[in-house]
Write an enzyme that holds these catalytic residues in place. Structure first.
Site, PDB file in Angstrom:
ATOM      1  N   CYS A  34     -61.023  10.886 -73.145  1.00  0.00           N
ATOM      2  CA  CYS A  34     -61.026  12.247 -73.638  1.00  0.00           C
ATOM      3  C   CYS A  34     -62.138  13.025 -73.104  1.00  0.00           C
ATOM      4  O   CYS A  34     -62.285  13.191 -72.073  1.00  0.00           O
ATOM      5  CB  CYS A  34     -61.180  12.363 -75.245  1.00  0.00           C
TER       6      CYS A  34
ATOM      7  N   HIS B   1     -55.656   9.655 -76.108  1.00  0.00           N
ATOM      8  CA  HIS B   1     -56.312   8.665 -77.058  1.00  0.00           C
ATOM      9  C   HIS B   1     -55.455   7.250 -77.252  1.00  0.00           C
ATOM     10  O   HIS B   1     -54.661   7.161 -78.231  1.00  0.00           O
ATOM     11  CB  HIS B   1     -56.395   9.330 -78.347  1.00  0.00           C
TER      12      HIS B   1
ATOM     13  N   GLU C 121     -56.522   4.712 -78.483  1.00  0.00           N
ATOM     14  CA  GLU C 121     -56.629   4.085 -79.848  1.00  0.00           C
ATOM     15  C   GLU C 121     -55.706   4.754 -80.901  1.00  0.00           C
ATOM     16  O   GLU C 121     -55.644   4.069 -82.252  1.00  0.00           O
ATOM     17  CB  GLU C 121     -58.169   4.226 -80.343  1.00  0.00           C
TER      18      GLU C 121
END
Length: 382
Positions: free
Chosen positions: A269, A353, A355
């Site tokens: 990011c 992202h 995750e």
């Protein structure tokens, strides 16, 4: 007692609804997120600092809120806009309702407005500054003045505002459905030492690194490279975060130093954008930004498509990439750069992202690539 709420955009558009959070006023950039769930993770994502988040899914608050689902120590979004707040929150993990959670965290929020109309307006005109006023007889004139006075995120360095004040160690792995959050692992179980720069880091990023054998030292955004190198890290992680990457000269300077050492670097990011800037590329402010958990991204190296979670308002400019960077991923929505890899250094980054939290896990193998680079680096250093 039901209180009124009013959202006014900088172009004068008004949305009247009811207050579901704290009374008061919230000003920021209004964006929309297309995720169907994960509202608590979204609210506590530091990347949403100074932003008012509109959730396009109509029913928000169904599962209440709990402490384990927070991605940072506090709510980071400036305000919340939703269509409908269910009367009952039902989930075995729920500790309080969304409304109670918002009030406890002093977050202004509005419900019962036409979020489809608002989303279409933002899609056509781009992200706009806005103001929510909640309470008795909210003043539209005041709200419009506040919205117009907000300077916008361009040129705003927010990483140093949301970062941790002190360095800390993180040894906790991922949560599973079988129980609560796991206890911290022993350092002996974690062979790799990674220093993670906190520009607004999400907890699930740290957990996924621990799952792969990393013991983490999380450092403030403005930590000099020299201090980090004294820790003898096996890898450097550059976290997500809010705001414009260009003013973060302290981060760009540190990353340039790391690139000269040969230590593996992985950015997500804002960290992705900072790696690009440190490599000589440029970034631009996007009209809409990407916010949601259903963004298709093409992996150019493996010729496959991933569904990814996204949350960013700036992008790396493909027209100004130096020869030392190659594009590894592209958005299939607007063809913006989603991933880069240094051609001469063990450094890479991803705009989305991986995750998730909330979102799909298609991009999780990027963490594995980071571990591969660390293993190669350690082998060559022997």
């Amino acid at each position: 007692m039901i209180k009124s709420a009013l959202l006014v955009l900088e172009d004068g558009t008004q949305f009247h609804g009811r207050a579901i959070g704290a009374e008061g006023l919230a000003v920021g950039e209004v964006v929309f997120n297309t995720s169907m769930t994960g509202y608590q993770e979204i609210l506590t994502d530091p990347s949403y600092s100074r932003q008012i988040v509109t959730l396009t899914y109509p029913h928000i608050g169904n599962v209440g809120a709990n402490a384990n689902d927070e991605e940072s120590p506090s709510v980071q979004a400036q305000g919340l806009v939703i269509r409908d707040l269910p009367l009952i929150a039902s989930n075995y993990r729920s500790e309080e309702s969304l409304s109670e959670y918002l009030k406890r965290n002093n977050i202004v929020a509005i419900a019962d407005i036409d979020t489809r109309k608002l989303t279409r307006l933002l899609r056509e005109k781009g992200a706009q500054n806005g103001c929510i006023i909640a309470g008795d007889a909210p003043d539209a004139v005041v709200a419009l003045e506040k919205a117009k006075a907000f300077p916008g995120l361009k040129g705003m360095d927010l990483a140093k505002e949301v970062t941790t004040a002190e360095s800390y160690s993180w040894l906790q792995g991922s949560w599973t459905l079988e129980g609560e959050l796991p206890a911290a692992k022993n350092e002996s179980e974690l062979p790799y030492h990674v220093v993670a720069y906190d520009y607004g880091v999400k907890r699930n990023i740290l957990r996924m690194l621990v799952d792969r054998g990393c013991r983490l030292t999380v450092v403030p955004a403005q930590t000099p490279a020299e201090d980090v190198l004294k820790l003898n890290p096996d890898g450097i992680f550059l976290s997500n975060g809010p705001g414009d990457p260009e003013p973060c000269d302290y981060a760009i300077r540190a990353i340039k130093t790391f690139l000269e050492t040969g230590i593996p670097v992985f950015g997500i990011c804002l960290g992705h954008q900072l790696l690009a800037l440190a490599s000589g590329a440029k970034t631009t402010k996007m009209k809409l930004g990407h916010h949601g958990g259903n963004h298709p991204v093409k992996d150019l190296d493996n010729n496959c498509v991933m569904i990814t979670a996204q949350n960013h308002g700036f992008a790396v400019d493909e027209d100004n990439l130096p020869d030392t960077l190659r594009v590894t991923h592209k958005s299939l929505f607007d063809h913006t750069v989603q991933g880069i890899h240094r051609t001469d250094k063990p450094a890479f980054s991803f705009q989305g992202h991986p995750e998730a939290s909330p979102g799909p896990h298609d991009a999780a193998p990027l963490f594995d690539h980071f571990i591969d680079l660390i293993q190669t680096y350690r082998s060559s250093a022997k």
